[in-house]
Design an enzyme around this catalytic site. Structure first.
Site, PDB file in Angstrom:
ATOM      1  N   MET A   1       2.472  29.021 -11.621  1.00 34.84           N
ATOM      2  CA  MET A   1       1.852  27.777 -11.917  1.00 34.84           C
ATOM      3  C   MET A   1       2.939  27.598 -13.513  1.00 34.84           C
ATOM      4  O   MET A   1       2.976  27.916 -14.484  1.00 34.84           O
ATOM      5  CB  MET A   1       0.509  27.758 -12.534  1.00 34.84           C
ATOM      6  CG  MET A   1       0.255  27.712 -11.518  1.00 34.84           C
ATOM      7  SD  MET A   1      -1.990  28.006 -11.587  1.00 34.84           S
ATOM      8  CE  MET A   1      -2.014  30.051 -11.603  1.00 34.84           C
TER       9      MET A   1
ATOM     10  N   ASP B   1      -9.471  22.525  -0.590  1.00 37.30           N
ATOM     11  CA  ASP B   1      -8.553  22.504  -2.354  1.00 37.30           C
ATOM     12  C   ASP B   1      -7.191  21.504  -2.357  1.00 37.30           C
ATOM     13  O   ASP B   1      -6.173  21.321  -1.058  1.00 37.30           O
ATOM     14  CB  ASP B   1      -7.479  23.861  -2.686  1.00 37.30           C
ATOM     15  CG  ASP B   1      -8.532  24.172  -3.719  1.00 37.30           C
ATOM     16  OD1 ASP B   1      -9.704  23.746  -4.253  1.00 37.30           O
ATOM     17  OD2 ASP B   1      -8.587  25.821  -4.291  1.00 37.30           O
TER      18      ASP B   1
ATOM     19  N   LYS C   1      -8.335  17.803  -7.566  1.00 42.48           N
ATOM     20  CA  LYS C   1      -7.854  16.351  -8.565  1.00 42.48           C
ATOM     21  C   LYS C   1      -7.942  15.061  -7.728  1.00 42.48           C
ATOM     22  O   LYS C   1      -8.521  14.246  -8.280  1.00 42.48           O
ATOM     23  CB  LYS C   1      -6.737  16.578  -9.305  1.00 42.48           C
ATOM     24  CG  LYS C   1      -7.148  17.677 -10.718  1.00 42.48           C
ATOM     25  CD  LYS C   1      -6.416  16.861 -11.896  1.00 42.48           C
ATOM     26  CE  LYS C   1      -6.097  18.346 -13.086  1.00 42.48           C
ATOM     27  NZ  LYS C   1      -5.330  19.000 -12.713  1.00 42.48           N
TER      28      LYS C   1
END
Ligand code: SAH
Length: 263
Positions: A183, A45, A67
């Site tokens: 987050m 990750d 990403k």
């Protein structure tokens, strides 16, 4: 992507979902290090610290699946299918996840998917970044006098969901529970406005970015100034917001330091 056929258990390998901790490789568990050493394929990750990867063998195939690895569209489905495919072709697959796989790490979904396809799954804990953030500031999350418990929440609700019930969280924090919000830097305005009606504006807060890593930064203040604090210190993701009286000592220290600097 074509669906991957369900294989019988006997043809499947094993997948380990391993917590890589908050970034500092010294915070890996021995079990995690052993798993990384044994892997033939590592699916990594974005939030896994680069230093953690030095435990991998040279022959291990390392695939960045966040990403950064280019998985912009439906990454979760892609990652799950990739794990399954690698396991079914006999690889020793280690899925390395930031922090702990079962704390906002989608480890639950991945384990369910693999088991549903007949693949054995083993989960190895990692130090979750919420804990690391508090320890980065040398504050406890619980304290016999200030905090009787901890609530771990995400400030980033799934699309279409209404999100958290802030008044309930505010009431819990007012009762002496420490809030650890993941987050949440981008949604700090909602955190602040959601909590404020029921929680005092002078409640201590801290924001810790890149906990445990050399580039770690933090700011300490009060709930009423959370958004300003983040902007002033230019803090961004990945970061944890901590809220509660366990931070009161820090706030006094920060105030004292500010006074010394001003003098
Ligand atoms: N499973 C992870 C959480 C993944 S969700 C864990 O247990 O820590 C991603 C969020 O974790 C980030 O948005 C941020 O809020 C937090 N995070 C991850 N690593 C961090 C770090 N080193 N410092 C501060 N926050 C971090």
């Amino acid at each position: 992507m074509k669906p991957i056929p369900v294989a019988s258990t006997s043809r499947c390998g094993t997948v380990m979902l391993v917590g890589a901790g908050p970034g500092d490789p010294d915070l890996l568990t021995l079990k995690a290090v052993r798993a990384i050493r044994c892997a033939t394929v590592l699916l990594v990750d974005d939030l896994v610290g680069e230093g953690v990867l030095r435990y991998a063998r040279r022959s291990t195939r390392i695939v960045h699946v966040g990403k950064r690895g280019g998985c912009h569209s439906t990454p979760q489905a892609f990652i799950q299918q990739l794990m399954l495919r690698e396991a079914q072709s006999g690889e020793r697959v280690v899925r390395l996840k930031g922090g702990d796989p079962f704390v906002f790490g989608r480890g639950g979904e991945e384990a369910e998917y693999l088991r549903a396809h007949g693949v054995e799954v083993e989960v190895v804990n990692g130090i979750t970044s919420g804990l690391a953030a508090a320890t980065a500031l040398q504050v406890p999350l619980t304290h016999r006098e200030h905090a009787h418990g901890v609530i771990l929440v995400t400030g980033h609700a799934k699309q279409g969901e209404s999100g958290l019930h802030w008044p309930t969280l505010a009431a819990a924090a007012a009762q002496g529970l420490t809030l650890v919000i993941y987050m949440s830097v981008a949604t700090a305005a909602q955190v602040q406005s959601g909590l404020l009606p029921s929680l005092s504006a002078s409640t201590p807060v801290a924001v810790v970015q890149h906990a445990s890593l050399p580039q770690q930064r933090h700011a300490v203040g009060v709930l009423g100034e959370l958004v300003t604090l983040i902007a002033q210190h230019q803090l961004g993701s990945p970061a944890i917001i901590l809220i509660g009286d366990v931070l009161a000592g820090l706030q006094q220290m920060a105030g004292a330091t500010a006074q010394i600097h001003a003098a």
